[in-house]
Design a protein around this motif. Sequence first.
Motif, PDB file in Angstrom:
ATOM      1  N   ASP A  70      35.816  49.332  41.585  1.00 41.17           N
ATOM      2  CA  ASP A  70      35.981  50.145  42.702  1.00 41.17           C
ATOM      3  C   ASP A  70      34.810  50.096  43.682  1.00 41.17           C
ATOM      4  O   ASP A  70      33.878  50.886  43.271  1.00 41.17           O
ATOM      5  N   ILE A  71      35.266  49.335  44.715  1.00 39.59           N
ATOM      6  CA  ILE A  71      33.974  49.080  45.630  1.00 39.59           C
ATOM      7  C   ILE A  71      34.432  49.853  46.939  1.00 39.59           C
ATOM      8  O   ILE A  71      35.678  49.779  47.487  1.00 39.59           O
ATOM      9  N   LYS A  72      33.364  50.659  47.473  1.00 38.65           N
ATOM     10  CA  LYS A  72      33.373  51.099  48.927  1.00 38.65           C
ATOM     11  C   LYS A  72      32.288  50.750  49.785  1.00 38.65           C
ATOM     12  O   LYS A  72      31.150  51.050  49.443  1.00 38.65           O
ATOM     13  N   LEU A  73      32.580  50.092  50.748  1.00 36.95           N
ATOM     14  CA  LEU A  73      31.629  49.468  51.819  1.00 36.95           C
ATOM     15  C   LEU A  73      31.890  49.956  53.329  1.00 36.95           C
ATOM     16  O   LEU A  73      33.169  49.852  53.714  1.00 36.95           O
ATOM     17  N   GLY A  74      30.725  50.100  53.886  1.00 33.92           N
ATOM     18  CA  GLY A  74      30.876  50.160  55.428  1.00 33.92           C
ATOM     19  C   GLY A  74      31.176  48.642  56.067  1.00 33.92           C
ATOM     20  O   GLY A  74      31.262  47.704  55.354  1.00 33.92           O
ATOM     21  N   HIS A  75      31.584  48.713  57.450  1.00 32.68           N
ATOM     22  CA  HIS A  75      31.824  47.635  58.151  1.00 32.68           C
ATOM     23  C   HIS A  75      30.917  46.403  57.930  1.00 32.68           C
ATOM     24  O   HIS A  75      29.718  46.992  58.334  1.00 32.68           O
ATOM     25  N   GLY A 132      42.419  47.140  49.941  1.00 30.76           N
ATOM     26  CA  GLY A 132      43.268  46.467  48.913  1.00 30.76           C
ATOM     27  C   GLY A 132      42.763  46.078  47.736  1.00 30.76           C
ATOM     28  O   GLY A 132      41.927  46.883  47.025  1.00 30.76           O
ATOM     29  N   GLU A 133      42.979  44.947  47.110  1.00 30.53           N
ATOM     30  CA  GLU A 133      42.435  44.586  46.040  1.00 30.53           C
ATOM     31  C   GLU A 133      41.964  42.979  46.089  1.00 30.53           C
ATOM     32  O   GLU A 133      42.443  41.986  46.618  1.00 30.53           O
ATOM     33  N   VAL A 134      40.676  42.810  45.438  1.00 37.31           N
ATOM     34  CA  VAL A 134      40.269  41.364  45.135  1.00 37.31           C
ATOM     35  C   VAL A 134      40.803  41.002  43.803  1.00 37.31           C
ATOM     36  O   VAL A 134      40.810  41.491  42.836  1.00 37.31           O
ATOM     37  N   LEU A 135      41.578  39.863  43.683  1.00 35.71           N
ATOM     38  CA  LEU A 135      41.882  39.186  42.440  1.00 35.71           C
ATOM     39  C   LEU A 135      41.038  38.087  42.182  1.00 35.71           C
ATOM     40  O   LEU A 135      40.813  37.101  42.959  1.00 35.71           O
ATOM     41  N   VAL A 136      40.299  38.396  40.874  1.00 38.12           N
ATOM     42  CA  VAL A 136      39.409  37.064  40.546  1.00 38.12           C
ATOM     43  C   VAL A 136      40.170  36.379  39.117  1.00 38.12           C
ATOM     44  O   VAL A 136      40.333  36.985  38.236  1.00 38.12           O
ATOM     45  N   ARG A 149      40.996  42.511  38.437  1.00 36.58           N
ATOM     46  CA  ARG A 149      41.282  43.048  39.699  1.00 36.58           C
ATOM     47  C   ARG A 149      40.169  44.181  40.164  1.00 36.58           C
ATOM     48  O   ARG A 149      39.660  45.037  39.525  1.00 36.58           O
ATOM     49  N   ILE A 150      39.852  44.043  41.293  1.00 33.01           N
ATOM     50  CA  ILE A 150      38.814  44.903  41.696  1.00 33.01           C
ATOM     51  C   ILE A 150      39.221  45.476  43.103  1.00 33.01           C
ATOM     52  O   ILE A 150      39.754  44.864  44.044  1.00 33.01           O
ATOM     53  N   LYS A 151      39.453  46.975  43.063  1.00 26.84           N
ATOM     54  CA  LYS A 151      39.690  47.904  44.316  1.00 26.84           C
ATOM     55  C   LYS A 151      38.679  47.653  45.352  1.00 26.84           C
ATOM     56  O   LYS A 151      37.367  48.070  44.867  1.00 26.84           O
ATOM     57  N   VAL A 152      38.972  47.431  46.627  1.00 28.09           N
ATOM     58  CA  VAL A 152      38.142  47.435  47.600  1.00 28.09           C
ATOM     59  C   VAL A 152      38.522  48.226  48.833  1.00 28.09           C
ATOM     60  O   VAL A 152      39.702  48.296  49.129  1.00 28.09           O
ATOM     61  N   ASN A 153      37.439  49.063  49.634  1.00 27.97           N
ATOM     62  CA  ASN A 153      37.826  49.603  50.476  1.00 27.97           C
ATOM     63  C   ASN A 153      36.669  49.588  51.394  1.00 27.97           C
ATOM     64  O   ASN A 153      35.500  49.662  51.198  1.00 27.97           O
ATOM     65  N   SER A 154      37.161  49.483  52.944  1.00 34.21           N
ATOM     66  CA  SER A 154      35.968  49.539  53.831  1.00 34.21           C
ATOM     67  C   SER A 154      36.358  50.566  54.825  1.00 34.21           C
ATOM     68  O   SER A 154      37.442  50.347  55.596  1.00 34.21           O
TER      69      SER A 154
END
Length: 424
Positions: A70-75, A132-136, A149-154
């Motif tokens: 679960d990843i939260k990143l700025g722009h 969304g999600e990153v699929l590896v 699966r990794i949830k990503v949000n920016s």
Amino acid sequence: MEGGVEIGYTITFLKSQPITIYNGQKGQDGDSFFSSVDTSNPEYVVFTLTDGTQFTVRYMGIKLTFNTTDIKLGHGNNMDINITAEGSTDFTPDNFFVVTPDGWKNSITKTADPGKEFTLNLTSPADKDSEGEVLVMLDNKQGNTTIGRIKVNSKSTYLLLQNAAAGTLYNKINNRTDLESIVASGSFNKTDWDAIAANRNTLLHLDLENCTYEEGNGEDLIYFTIGSQNIPLKTLRLPQNITKIGETAFALCGDLTEVKLPDGLKEIQDNVFYDCSSLNDITIPKGVESLGNQAFYQCTSLTNITIHDGLKSIGNEAFYDCSALIEIKLPDGLTSIGKEAFYSCSALTSIKLPDDGLTSIGEKAFYNCSTLTSIKLPEGLKIIEKETFYGCTSLTDITIPESIEFIYDSFTGTALNTVTCLAE
């Protein structure tokens, strides 16, 4: 994602340029690339394309694990994710296939030989919010495939700072008071903390687990401020090097659901998690010696408490009105339970007192614990204050140990049928 709407998918290839498949012309209309991705079965994933075509990726003999999902990143921020690939020792980046939401970039490198450890670097879009999600996917090229699966949000209100020096957080926050997520590693000082706390009215996620506090034991890291109402913080991870949490530090964080306490913690002072009414689980690390008065007062959603060895005292009203708590085990070495410590824990059916060390139980400690059916008082206990078990209407029998010296009207209002007193 643009404006909260999914506009397409980006597929990354290791030996050629990535391609983006938009939802219709310019990504505004039309069908998406995948109609659905079904991961409900633990043994395989079913991909359904928009034309109805389905294909299945089975989990057979190989496995992917990530250090975070679960990843939260700025722009325009980037972050490394550690990957462990199981099932072979000779994987290379060529064995991976990555699907990201539109605008995200990624790369995979091998961390070390043998080929089991990898680093996935993700970079968020520089100019827009994206979720969304990153699929590896990992393919051993022998017929076995797995997927992670990794949830990503920016968002522009997310701040990620890695390997920071003290003072950097203060400079990076730069008087902002609208941040929703702060994740940092490195060092920080009290000035940095004050800049973080200035965002208390909007901040939802605070992760300082990989930080070192440079200016003391942590007692002065107070998030609560006079005049606070319901502070919206939801998740909290504290620096590993602090040994104390100061009075009222996170009081009135009514939305707080997840807390990770540092392993070296020694003391939780008064009112630290006062009225954190959404907190449902807490682990008190080994080595914590004292829980202050009202430390978890009216944490009415708290259902699970794990307390490791080392605890010596539980303060007055420490778990007052923790009305969802069902059972608790108190460690050997605990010497005292304070006044009204478990007052009105009305769902508490079982409590395991320490076999060794406990000498006193305070006034009304288990007052109105109406579902408590049995309790074993340990040998060595000397004092049971008045009305300790008042209103324990399901408590039907109890044995008083030989060591007891004073009982002050402790069993008024119980349903006791049998009292066995071993003391003379």
